[in-house]
Design an enzyme around this catalytic site. Structure first.
Site, PDB file in Angstrom:
ATOM      1  N   ASP A 339       0.854  -1.175   0.000  1.00 22.65           N
ATOM      2  CA  ASP A 339       0.000   0.000   0.000  1.00 22.65           C
ATOM      3  C   ASP A 339       0.895   1.231   0.000  1.00 22.65           C
ATOM      4  O   ASP A 339       2.098   1.143   0.189  1.00 22.65           O
ATOM      5  CB  ASP A 339      -0.932  -0.013   1.219  1.00 22.65           C
ATOM      6  CG  ASP A 339      -2.238   0.734   0.981  1.00 22.65           C
ATOM      7  OD1 ASP A 339      -2.287   1.556   0.046  1.00 22.65           O
ATOM      8  OD2 ASP A 339      -3.206   0.505   1.731  1.00 22.65           O
ATOM      9  N   GLU A 540     -10.219   6.858   4.710  1.00 22.37           N
ATOM     10  CA  GLU A 540      -9.131   6.311   5.517  1.00 22.37           C
ATOM     11  C   GLU A 540      -9.057   6.986   6.887  1.00 22.37           C
ATOM     12  O   GLU A 540     -10.083   7.265   7.511  1.00 22.37           O
ATOM     13  CB  GLU A 540      -7.818   6.376   4.735  1.00 22.37           C
ATOM     14  CG  GLU A 540      -7.883   5.563   3.446  1.00 22.37           C
ATOM     15  CD  GLU A 540      -6.538   5.365   2.777  1.00 22.37           C
ATOM     16  OE1 GLU A 540      -5.529   5.176   3.469  1.00 22.37           O
ATOM     17  OE2 GLU A 540      -6.504   5.378   1.536  1.00 22.37           O
TER      18      GLU A 540
END
Length: 859
Positions: A339, A540
């Protein structure tokens, strides 16, 4: 507190040994010896993990000998530089077509809110042009000697969400409430077609997190708190994106899928994004791994490593999880992609260097920013030095090539010439919008319906209020054009329908009257009001919360509901949110209450369910059921099906239909139960920066994160200083050559409303070494451009030189200047365009400090 649903099987071992001794007549010494031996076994298994917990999966996609032979030939012919390039995935903002030609990156990505030519309104043709240019550069061997095609990865998490005009489906939390795997597969298939229309090969979906604490900012990316739904949905999404293994696997209308994030991201302590999951290995498998069982069995070709840690170790560097569990025991033969610079969080690593991640089993570095070049160079050096073995590099490259060969990337035409590429009519196609509309209809959950108020007669005079009523960006949530889903207008969603527009069309077609009034004001009293309100978009960690109270300390939506109720107007609340929230006051003020989640671009799906037809007959009944338990207090943040003391306000699976009687009263407890009397001070800097705070220098439009004890940037110089002990203070010298500021900030927003509620003060020690020559400000920032500043010029001018003093400021002063303490990003900023030399130490928020603050707010 998190509840472990199962007892770790290792704990049973001593009991079993003791039991056998009883049966066979062991003496006491033998029992003690056996117990001691079992303790050693337990310790060893705890350190190494227990692979017996994990299954060997039978993926529906099996290895093909011809592909494996081709991989072997490539590995023999490729140079080390070519192999490492396959493992580097830069971002489109940070590389050029010429970089692709020179290095031959194995893949590249566009991050959320990143567009071709940095243009938010880039057309599908612009996306295709970039895809075509990068592809052609990757197979141009004139510089790097490689003809291996690159592949483009994108976050298409609820449709092709970065592209203007694309169909945006309900976010995963709404799809979980629909509980319709066949519909989920249709959604994924439609998404794949829209992605293929722009020449892109690979999608970073599905997210298969099983959320345990709803404070997590990615809760809406989870389908359910029930791992069984997540497992089933994971397979459905993979089948929809990639095609079924036995049918049209990775055909012209399919894309490569990514099951993410491996592993345990939904179970971090306190729901902290990128935090630590401390669950046992058995819980890790039984709860958090189930989406991988479904997705990998269906044949997903990539897995994304997670930012989070498991028991203190970052997953990007966890060999046990990435290699021993995922690749060896479970048999995954695709590749593991990182990521966003996640490798840089591994102990001992930076964004520019991380052999630990490669050795742990990471195959592709996702490396945005300029870090890709030193990472590429350092990885090559580390292989040559033996820090990384060539065997590990070959394994990574083999996995990448295997997926590319399975996807036909070596044989397909270039992106601009593929079957669906450039067919702009597929972007937001009516058939896709119809699927999305059905998903909206089926995702709505009816929580309350007093006296069967719903469905509404469309012949009525209906007021449509609330700030989300005519706001497509808000109803779509995060990951909608921009990463955070913010700074969008309705015009940015061509072809989409707001909730108000969907209601208006049906009401007026039936002969009724629809009145839009975001504030709830009206001139002619309506028959009924529909109030659409909810969370602002986020993505997020920016969505992490301190507790689950909606509009804490700012009940603007509740005010509208109560005002309407006081006028005896029946109220239907449509709640837009990325998670269940504590809305007892809003429920009490509503006659009917609908959890609409984040429905996406097809707002007319809500009208289909809320409104009867012109003959008064139900059009669509409610089908949605809660896939997340609904909290009875803002502190009930981790309430999940199967908990030993399970007692939510509304249980998992709850959802009324039009035939059901409403069960919620109008007198739910409105006392939040939040106790701030013992709130601890928030330390920001006390000799070192406390997590998550970091220091940046800003000058001449440049920014630099401070990672050493001295640095100069433009018109500002930083160095550490001794106040009480060594290097427990910071000194900043502004030389007046440029407007400059120092800023302490967090990577994500921080919910600090409790400190406003606790009448706190910002307190810090300071020492003026040279008085300011120009106006000097102390400021705070919050997300989406909000913030506030106070002029502290006179405070510094009147301070005793070279003498440590304390400044304390009522936090309410900053709130009055525009700081939203629910989404703080920078709690401490000093800025000036002139000269100033000042030292700072001991920065904190002190509860109840407002009363004695040196700086108080003007009344």
């Amino acid at each position: 507190m998190k509840k472990s649903l199962n007892t770790n099987r290792l704990h049973i071992l001593p009991i079993l040994i003791g039991g056998l001794c009883v049966l066979s007549g062991c003496n006491k010494q033998e029992i003690n010896a056996n117990n001691s031996q079992s303790a050693v076994v337990k310790k060893a298994e705890h350190e190494q993990g227990d692979l017996s917990l994990w299954p060997t999966l039978k993926s529906k996609v099996v290895k093909a000998p011809e592909i494996e032979n081709t991989i072997a030939q490539y590995l023999k012919s490729m140079t080390l530089e070519q192999k490492v390039a396959q493992m580097i995935q830069p971002e489109i903002r940070d590389i050029s077509v010429e970089d692709m030609r020179k290095y031959g990156f194995g893949s590249y990505l566009n991050g959320g809110g990143s567009f071709p030519n940095a243009n938010k309104h880039a057309t599908p043709a612009d996306w295709i042009t970039l895809a075509e240019s990068m592809y052609k550069a990757s197979i141009d061997d004139s510089i790097d000697g490689s003809k291996i095609p690159t592949m483009w990865g994108t976050d298409a998490v609820h449709g092709h969400n970065n592209v203007i005009g694309a169909t945006l489906f309900p976010h995963n939390i709404g799809l979980g409430a629909a509980n319709n795997p066949a519909l989920i597969e249709q959604i994924a298939a439609a998404t794949a077609v829209e992605v293929m229309a722009t020449g892109i090969d690979w999608v970073f979906a599905p997210t298969v997190a099983v959320v345990r604490d709803d404070r997590w900012g990615r809760t809406y990316e989870g389908y359910s708190e029930d791992p069984a739904i997540v497992r089933e949905y994971s397979a459905a999404i993979v089948n929809g994106l990639q095609g079924r293994a036995e049918e049209d696997f990775l055909s012209d209308k399919r894309v490569i899928s990514t099951v993410k994030h491996f592993l345990g991201d939904g179970g971090t302590v306190d729901g902290d994004d990128q935090g630590d999951n401390i669950d046992s290995e058995e819980v890790l498998y039984n709860i958090h791994a189930q989406g991988y069982i479904g997705g990998l069995t269906a044949g997903s070709q990539s897995v994304m490593a997670s930012f989070n840690s498991w028991n203190g170790k970052k997953n990007h560097g966890n060999k046990y999880l990435l290699t021993d569990v995922l690749k060896t025991k479970m048999g995954f033969d695709g590749f593991v992609v990182g990521d966003w610079n996640g490798h840089g969080q591994v102990a001992g690593c930076t964004n520019e260097s991380c052999p630990q991640a490669v050795n742990a089993g990471l195959d592709i570095f996702m490396v945005p920013t300029g870090a890709w070049k030193p990472l590429y160079e350092n990885t090559i050096k580390q292989v040559k030095a033996g820090t990384i073995t060539m065997a590990r590099i070959d394994d990574a490259v083999a996995r990448i090539l295997r997926v590319k060969l399975r996807a036909g990337l070596f044989d397909k035409p270039s992106p601009a010439n593929r079957k669906y590429s450039g067919k702009l009519e597929l972007i937001g196609a009516p058939a896709h919008r119809d699927i999305a509309r059905q998903a909206v209809q089926e995702s709505l959950v009816l929580l309350k319906n007093n006296n069967h108020l719903l469905p509404l007669n469309p012949l009525s005079n209906i007021l449509i209020a609330g700030d989300a009523a005519d706001n497509i960006g808000k109803q779509s949530g995060g990951w909608s054009i921009t990463w955070q889903g913010t700074n969008n207008q309705n015009a940015d969603f061509p072809g989409a329908t707001s909730i108000y527009a969907g209601l208006k069309t049906q009401i007026e077609a039936a002969g009724g009257n629809a009145i839009l009034s975001p504030t709830g004001e009206f001139t002619s009293k309506p028959d009924v009001a529909i109030v659409v309100f909810g969370e602002e978009p986020y993505a997020e960690g920016h969505g992490d919360k301190d507790n689950l109270e909606f509009e804490r300390n700012n009940k603007r939506s509740l005010k509208i509901l109560k005002t309407l109720k006081q006028q005896n107007i029946p109220v239907v609340s449509v709640f837009i949110s990325g998670r269940p929230m504590w809305v007892n006051s809003e429920l009490n003020a509503s006659d009917a209450f609908v959890a609409a989640w984040l429905p996406g671009t097809e707002g007319q799906g809500i009208a289909d369910v809320l409104l009867a037809d012109e003959n008064g007959q139900v059009q669509y009944d409610f089908k949605g059921k809660l896939s997340f338990s609904w909290p009875k207090s803002p502190l009930q943040t981790a309430v999940n099906k199967g908990d030993a003391d399970y007692s939510p306000l509304l249980p998992y699976g709850f959802g009324l239909t039009y035939e059901d009687e409403s069960t919620l009263g109008n007198n739910l407890n409105e006392d939040s139960g939040v106790d701030i009397s013992n709130l601890a001070p928030l330390s920001i800097f006390n000799g070192s920066f406390k997590t998550p705070w970091r220091l940046f220098l800003n000058s001449n439009s440049e920014q630099h994160q401070v990672a050493s004890n001295s640095v100069k940037l433009g018109g500002i110089t930083y160095r550490t200083e001794d106040k009480a002990i060594q290097e427990d203070a910071m000194q900043f010298n502004f030389d007046g050559t440029a407007a400059s500021y120092i800023e302490i900030n967090s990577n994500f927003t921080e919910d600090k409303v409790a400190y406003i509620e606790a009448n706190s003060a910002l307190s810090f020690s300071y020492k003026v070494n040279e008085v300011p020559s120009s106006q000097t400000y102390l400021a705070m920032k919050c997300e989406q451009g909000c913030g506030g500043e106070l002029d502290i010029t006179s405070d510094f001018e009147n301070a005793d030189l070279n003498t440590w003093q304390t400044m304390s400021i009522d936090l309410a002063c900053f709130a009055k200047k525009g700081v939203d303490f629910a989404r703080v990003t920078s709690p401490f900023i000093i800025k000036t365009a002139g000269k100033l030399n000042v030292s700072v130490a001991d920065i904190s928020f002190k509860p109840q400090g407002a009363k004695s603050a040196v700086v108080k707010c003007e009344e």
